[in-house]
Design a protein around this motif. Structure first.
Motif, mmCIF file in Angstrom:
data_model
loop_
_atom_site.group_PDB
_atom_site.id
_atom_site.type_symbol
_atom_site.label_atom_id
_atom_site.label_comp_id
_atom_site.label_asym_id
_atom_site.label_seq_id
_atom_site.Cartn_x
_atom_site.Cartn_y
_atom_site.Cartn_z
ATOM 1 N N UNK A 99 0.921 -1.294 0.084
ATOM 2 C CA UNK A 99 -0.092 -0.143 -0.050
ATOM 3 C C UNK A 99 0.990 1.233 -0.047
ATOM 4 N N UNK A 100 0.229 2.326 -0.339
ATOM 5 C CA UNK A 100 1.097 3.576 -0.157
ATOM 6 C C UNK A 100 0.888 4.178 1.290
ATOM 7 N N UNK A 101 2.144 4.499 1.628
ATOM 8 C CA UNK A 101 2.323 4.899 2.995
ATOM 9 C C UNK A 101 3.107 6.238 3.037
ATOM 10 N N UNK A 102 2.923 7.291 3.944
ATOM 11 C CA UNK A 102 3.671 8.322 3.925
ATOM 12 C C UNK A 102 5.041 7.870 5.013
ATOM 13 N N UNK A 103 5.956 8.548 4.640
ATOM 14 C CA UNK A 103 7.361 7.851 5.542
ATOM 15 C C UNK A 103 7.117 8.083 7.042
ATOM 16 N N UNK A 104 6.258 8.934 7.568
ATOM 17 C CA UNK A 104 6.189 8.872 9.086
ATOM 18 C C UNK A 104 5.371 7.474 9.521
ATOM 19 N N UNK A 105 4.225 7.057 9.017
ATOM 20 C CA UNK A 105 3.549 5.892 8.997
ATOM 21 C C UNK A 105 4.534 4.762 8.764
ATOM 22 N N UNK A 106 5.176 4.844 7.694
ATOM 23 C CA UNK A 106 5.907 3.697 7.414
ATOM 24 C C UNK A 106 6.887 3.368 8.501
ATOM 25 N N UNK A 107 7.466 4.438 8.866
ATOM 26 C CA UNK A 107 8.493 4.109 9.963
ATOM 27 C C UNK A 107 7.990 3.770 11.370
ATOM 28 N N UNK A 108 6.826 4.441 11.624
ATOM 29 C CA UNK A 108 6.174 3.855 12.926
ATOM 30 C C UNK A 108 5.729 2.301 12.539
ATOM 31 N N UNK A 109 5.241 1.965 11.566
ATOM 32 C CA UNK A 109 4.918 0.496 11.522
ATOM 33 C C UNK A 109 6.035 -0.381 11.528
ATOM 34 N N UNK A 110 7.154 0.050 10.770
ATOM 35 C CA UNK A 110 8.266 -0.671 10.737
ATOM 36 C C UNK A 110 8.111 -2.132 10.311
ATOM 37 N N UNK A 111 8.624 -3.385 10.733
ATOM 38 C CA UNK A 111 8.540 -4.529 10.223
ATOM 39 C C UNK A 111 7.468 -5.108 10.971
ATOM 40 N N UNK A 112 6.614 -4.546 11.450
ATOM 41 C CA UNK A 112 5.320 -5.223 12.052
ATOM 42 C C UNK A 112 4.024 -5.350 11.076
ATOM 43 N N UNK A 113 3.053 -6.117 11.321
ATOM 44 C CA UNK A 113 1.827 -6.063 10.737
ATOM 45 C C UNK A 113 1.147 -4.750 11.207
ATOM 46 N N UNK A 114 0.177 -4.552 10.623
ATOM 47 C CA UNK A 114 -0.994 -3.319 11.117
ATOM 48 C C UNK A 114 -1.450 -3.488 12.380
ATOM 49 N N UNK A 115 -1.816 -4.871 12.608
ATOM 50 C CA UNK A 115 -2.444 -5.197 13.795
ATOM 51 C C UNK A 115 -1.391 -4.977 14.852
ATOM 52 N N UNK A 116 -0.203 -5.728 14.610
ATOM 53 C CA UNK A 116 1.043 -5.577 15.749
ATOM 54 C C UNK A 116 1.243 -3.914 16.114
ATOM 55 N N UNK A 117 1.202 -3.261 15.123
ATOM 56 C CA UNK A 117 1.728 -1.487 15.185
ATOM 57 C C UNK A 117 0.154 -0.986 15.599
ATOM 58 N N UNK A 118 -0.878 -1.620 15.972
ATOM 59 C CA UNK A 118 -2.083 -0.937 16.423
ATOM 60 C C UNK A 118 -2.316 0.383 15.253
ATOM 61 N N UNK A 119 -2.257 0.201 13.936
ATOM 62 C CA UNK A 119 -2.813 0.967 12.870
ATOM 63 C C UNK A 119 -3.566 0.232 12.055
ATOM 64 N N UNK A 120 -4.565 1.173 11.583
ATOM 65 C CA UNK A 120 -5.635 0.724 10.843
ATOM 66 C C UNK A 120 -5.575 1.140 9.284
ATOM 67 N N UNK A 121 -5.711 0.048 8.449
ATOM 68 C CA UNK A 121 -5.625 0.443 6.978
ATOM 69 C C UNK A 121 -7.051 0.916 6.503
ATOM 70 N N UNK A 122 -7.142 2.046 5.677
ATOM 71 C CA UNK A 122 -8.230 2.775 5.130
ATOM 72 C C UNK A 122 -8.921 1.752 4.247
#
Length: 188
Positions: free
Chosen positions: A126-149
């Motif tokens: 997916x397209x991701x901004x650099x800050x979100x990509x950095x925050x997510x790192x090598x985790x899944x969205x669930x592991x990083x507590x981030x939701x996909x739109x």
């Protein structure tokens, strides 16, 4: 007689290329050919001139108005699925981060990280901004507590063309407008 097209340099006179059914070959990027390619295609009888600029080009024996809209004589069937490229990925995701919606500093992110066996496919990137990509790192969205739109899908060429209509180019010649955006509501 004064006409703005007469002041144009020929290099700023691209031709909008329509398929044989008079629809653009591509909306985003818009299917444009340099004037030289358009003129060559006219002489090779591969296209018909639909509209022209007021600007002319000259050879020792001919004068010709530069084509602004041309239509292919033979229909080119678009491929069903587009190539997996960074540009097409951003177009599928409408040029915004799929985590926060920010259009700046876009990069791409593997939903299931490659370190966890994720592959580089339409369905996993997916397209991701650099800050979100950095925050997510090598985790899944669930592991990083981030939701996909939106869940990533493999788009069809038609879907990308539809998305491309939302991003008109910086310049549209008046002669092109009748062949673009047929599905917009007409003004009363």
């Amino acid at each position: 007689m004064y006409h703005p097209d007469l002041l144009r340099h020929p290099d700023s006179c691209p031709a909008l290329v329509l398929n044989a059914d008079y629809t653009p070959l591509s909306y985003y990027p818009l299917s444009l050919w340099p004037w030289q390619t358009a003129v060559k295609a006219v002489f090779l009888e591969r296209v018909d001139i639909v509209a022209s600029y007021a600007r002319e080009v000259h050879s020792p024996t001919r004068t010709m108005q530069i084509p602004s809209v041309i239509a292919l004589r033979q229909y080119v069937k678009p491929s069903e699925h587009p190539a997996f490229t960074r540009f097409n990925l951003f177009l599928r995701d409408r040029f915004v981060c799929q985590y926060c919606g920010d259009p700046r500093e876009l990069t791409f992110d593997h939903v299931i990280p490659r370190a966890q066996g994720g592959r580089t496919t339409w369905e996993n990137v997916v397209a991701a901004c650099a800050p979100c990509n950095l925050r997510k790192g090598g985790r899944t969205p669930a592991e990083a507590h981030m939701n996909l739109n939106r869940r990533p899908i493999r788009p069809t060429s038609w879907q990308l063309q539809d998305h491309g209509r939302s991003f008109p180019p910086n310049y549209l010649h008046d002669s092109w407008r009748d062949y673009l955006y047929w599905d917009i509501e007409l003004e009363a």
